[in-house]
Design a protein around this motif. Structure first.
Motif, PDB file in Angstrom:
ATOM      1  N   MET A   7      -7.752 -10.975   0.277  1.00 48.15           N
ATOM      2  CA  MET A   7      -9.072 -11.350   0.310  1.00 48.15           C
ATOM      3  C   MET A   7      -9.340 -12.993  -0.237  1.00 48.15           C
ATOM      4  O   MET A   7     -10.137 -13.680   0.387  1.00 48.15           O
ATOM      5  CB  MET A   7     -10.091 -10.412  -0.732  1.00 48.15           C
ATOM      6  N   CYS A  19     -10.434   2.186   3.823  1.00 43.49           N
ATOM      7  CA  CYS A  19     -10.319   2.755   5.285  1.00 43.49           C
ATOM      8  C   CYS A  19      -8.964   2.262   5.471  1.00 43.49           C
ATOM      9  O   CYS A  19      -8.019   2.868   6.244  1.00 43.49           O
ATOM     10  CB  CYS A  19     -11.361   2.178   6.112  1.00 43.49           C
ATOM     11  N   SER A  44     -17.028  -8.838  -0.165  1.00 45.47           N
ATOM     12  CA  SER A  44     -16.851  -7.686  -1.099  1.00 45.47           C
ATOM     13  C   SER A  44     -17.092  -6.448  -0.391  1.00 45.47           C
ATOM     14  O   SER A  44     -16.350  -5.443  -0.463  1.00 45.47           O
ATOM     15  CB  SER A  44     -18.200  -7.767  -2.229  1.00 45.47           C
ATOM     16  N   LEU A  45     -17.634  -6.243   0.834  1.00 47.51           N
ATOM     17  CA  LEU A  45     -17.575  -4.981   1.779  1.00 47.51           C
ATOM     18  C   LEU A  45     -16.094  -5.078   2.396  1.00 47.51           C
ATOM     19  O   LEU A  45     -15.600  -4.094   2.792  1.00 47.51           O
ATOM     20  CB  LEU A  45     -18.597  -5.147   2.833  1.00 47.51           C
ATOM     21  N   MET A  46     -15.666  -6.214   2.739  1.00 49.49           N
ATOM     22  CA  MET A  46     -14.381  -6.245   3.686  1.00 49.49           C
ATOM     23  C   MET A  46     -13.353  -5.876   2.550  1.00 49.49           C
ATOM     24  O   MET A  46     -12.202  -5.322   2.898  1.00 49.49           O
ATOM     25  CB  MET A  46     -14.010  -7.640   3.959  1.00 49.49           C
ATOM     26  N   GLU A  47     -13.618  -6.204   1.299  1.00 48.29           N
ATOM     27  CA  GLU A  47     -12.571  -5.955   0.431  1.00 48.29           C
ATOM     28  C   GLU A  47     -12.623  -4.141  -0.062  1.00 48.29           C
ATOM     29  O   GLU A  47     -11.306  -3.546   0.186  1.00 48.29           O
ATOM     30  CB  GLU A  47     -12.683  -6.505  -1.156  1.00 48.29           C
ATOM     31  N   ARG A  48     -13.589  -3.909   0.127  1.00 54.12           N
ATOM     32  CA  ARG A  48     -13.702  -2.234  -0.261  1.00 54.12           C
ATOM     33  C   ARG A  48     -13.300  -1.546   0.826  1.00 54.12           C
ATOM     34  O   ARG A  48     -12.476  -0.664   1.018  1.00 54.12           O
ATOM     35  CB  ARG A  48     -15.131  -2.101  -0.287  1.00 54.12           C
ATOM     36  N   HIS A  49     -13.468  -2.157   2.127  1.00 56.17           N
ATOM     37  CA  HIS A  49     -13.157  -1.432   3.440  1.00 56.17           C
ATOM     38  C   HIS A  49     -11.732  -1.613   3.645  1.00 56.17           C
ATOM     39  O   HIS A  49     -10.887  -0.466   3.877  1.00 56.17           O
ATOM     40  CB  HIS A  49     -13.464  -2.122   4.548  1.00 56.17           C
ATOM     41  N   THR A  50     -10.886  -2.702   2.887  1.00 61.06           N
ATOM     42  CA  THR A  50      -9.380  -2.766   3.203  1.00 61.06           C
ATOM     43  C   THR A  50      -8.773  -1.852   2.053  1.00 61.06           C
ATOM     44  O   THR A  50      -7.882  -1.041   2.401  1.00 61.06           O
ATOM     45  CB  THR A  50      -9.171  -4.025   2.710  1.00 61.06           C
ATOM     46  N   ASN A  51      -9.350  -1.756   1.014  1.00 61.34           N
ATOM     47  CA  ASN A  51      -8.895  -0.700  -0.203  1.00 61.34           C
ATOM     48  C   ASN A  51      -9.103   0.535   0.380  1.00 61.34           C
ATOM     49  O   ASN A  51      -8.285   1.365  -0.184  1.00 61.34           O
ATOM     50  CB  ASN A  51      -9.607  -1.023  -1.378  1.00 61.34           C
ATOM     51  N   ILE A  98      -4.226  -6.579  -1.614  1.00 66.83           N
ATOM     52  CA  ILE A  98      -5.346  -6.767  -1.026  1.00 66.83           C
ATOM     53  C   ILE A  98      -6.355  -7.548  -1.564  1.00 66.83           C
ATOM     54  O   ILE A  98      -6.889  -8.554  -1.150  1.00 66.83           O
ATOM     55  CB  ILE A  98      -6.142  -5.596  -0.979  1.00 66.83           C
ATOM     56  N   ALA A 138      -6.261   1.003   3.939  1.00 67.20           N
ATOM     57  CA  ALA A 138      -5.167   1.615   3.129  1.00 67.20           C
ATOM     58  C   ALA A 138      -5.053   3.034   3.506  1.00 67.20           C
ATOM     59  O   ALA A 138      -4.033   3.478   3.750  1.00 67.20           O
ATOM     60  CB  ALA A 138      -5.558   1.392   1.618  1.00 67.20           C
ATOM     61  N   ILE A 191      -3.190   3.227   6.857  1.00 65.83           N
ATOM     62  CA  ILE A 191      -1.882   2.666   6.721  1.00 65.83           C
ATOM     63  C   ILE A 191      -1.050   4.000   5.801  1.00 65.83           C
ATOM     64  O   ILE A 191       0.110   4.226   6.573  1.00 65.83           O
ATOM     65  CB  ILE A 191      -1.773   1.269   5.610  1.00 65.83           C
ATOM     66  N   HIS A 192      -1.425   4.650   5.062  1.00 62.85           N
ATOM     67  CA  HIS A 192      -0.883   5.751   4.549  1.00 62.85           C
ATOM     68  C   HIS A 192      -0.509   6.730   5.661  1.00 62.85           C
ATOM     69  O   HIS A 192       0.440   7.672   5.469  1.00 62.85           O
ATOM     70  CB  HIS A 192      -1.800   6.217   3.325  1.00 62.85           C
ATOM     71  N   PRO A 217     -16.941   5.276   7.067  1.00 58.32           N
ATOM     72  CA  PRO A 217     -16.328   5.063   6.060  1.00 58.32           C
ATOM     73  C   PRO A 217     -15.356   6.240   5.465  1.00 58.32           C
ATOM     74  O   PRO A 217     -15.940   7.285   5.431  1.00 58.32           O
ATOM     75  CB  PRO A 217     -17.160   4.605   4.660  1.00 58.32           C
ATOM     76  N   ILE A 251       0.821  -1.346   0.011  1.00 56.37           N
ATOM     77  CA  ILE A 251       0.055   0.075   0.118  1.00 56.37           C
ATOM     78  C   ILE A 251       0.913   1.307  -0.020  1.00 56.37           C
ATOM     79  O   ILE A 251       0.702   2.118  -0.766  1.00 56.37           O
ATOM     80  CB  ILE A 251      -0.884   0.042   1.217  1.00 56.37           C
TER      81      ILE A 251
END
Lengths: 106, 106, 106, 106
Positions: B97, D79, D70-77, B93, D81, D84-85, D14, B84
């Motif tokens: 997943m 929130c 799919s929600l978890m993927e969006r969340h990781t991408n 990611i 990420a 982390i930034h 979010p 990231i």
């Protein structure tokens, strides 16, 4: 059907002892699983990629579940069916449902 | 996020090698799991009650899942976070997943 | 025990019809679950935090599993036990194991 | 990573609001799931075969898991990420691991 965990040792016996062939089949599968567990130890020692290790752990879990389901099938065909024939199926079925739930969450 | 399985060997490396202490912790847990697998072999040989064996298999599965989740956490904290930071988080990611799904079904 | 999926509609009937009370209990639980599914629709519309939505989805899954296990228990106590009494338990047990596996993976 | 459950309402938001298209996609899937839950209510009312009901419940669980992933993927991408930034990835990753565990057990 309450949610308390089953004991580690019920003190019960299988209604019909496993045949040598049945034992051998299960033991072979468990030895392969033991080898797979040693395999991931080696992967950790060699600092292999986490995701590769996780793929292996998933494979071991799936293999253990398969062994578990085949034991559960034998148990139902023998112990549970026997209890049903003898008119005390309810307790055996209650125990089966509990172990199934515990197993499916693991 | 498609459903194809991850390869057994990706050829990738952990971004940051595991410390000796991290390795030891994981290895200790895996050795205990290996011992538990041998334990259920003994239970089969001694013709122990199916449900008792299933309780043990559930315990091993739970222990393996725990190891898996701790590896996944480390992986996310290191490899995924690093990707990231470098601007190519999406691929990492996506892989995370996939392994999570594969793992949670096992 | 092979791995092919069970059909959506077997054309079979429960050996003993559900009582009104049994139906009501299951229906009440299912109506609550339906309400929970509408609840997460609202959460999505209101742009609620993903992790909060995921906690709700986990709760619905757990509630559905609970309904499933209680149906499975009834099924085993009635249909499977009846088949065992009539001497054709094997087919009923095979079906039970399949649905259990399908269910525990979901 | 301890095992305490996540709260039902974290009070968080979010990092990036869902687009209308994203919302619609998730809502469509959830409406279909709501319809499936009503479908099994009808099956119970009509006294349909338990195993058929269980096959449907498994299908709903699988559909809910898919939405969840799919929600978890969006969340990781988004929130995770983003955290982390900003240098506070650890807390976000800890939360992600907890919800993943809770989810995978359900």
């Amino acid at each position: 059907m309450d949610e308390e965990l089953l004991p580690e040792n019920s003190g019960k016996q299988p209604v019909q002892p496993r045949t040598d062939q049945e034992k051998e089949q299960v033991l072979n599968r468990l030895k392969r699983i033991e080898g797979q567990v040693r395999g991931i130890q080696k992967m950790i020692e060699e600092d292999r990629y986490c995701v590769d290790v996780l793929v292996q752990i998933s494979a071991i879990n799936a293999a253990l579940k398969k062994v578990g389901f085949s034991l559960m099938e034998r148990h139902t065909n023998h112990c549970v069916a026997d209890a049903i024939h003898k008119g005390n199926g309810e307790e055996a079925i209650d125990e089966l449902m509990k172990v199934m739930q515990q197993f499916s969450k693991s």
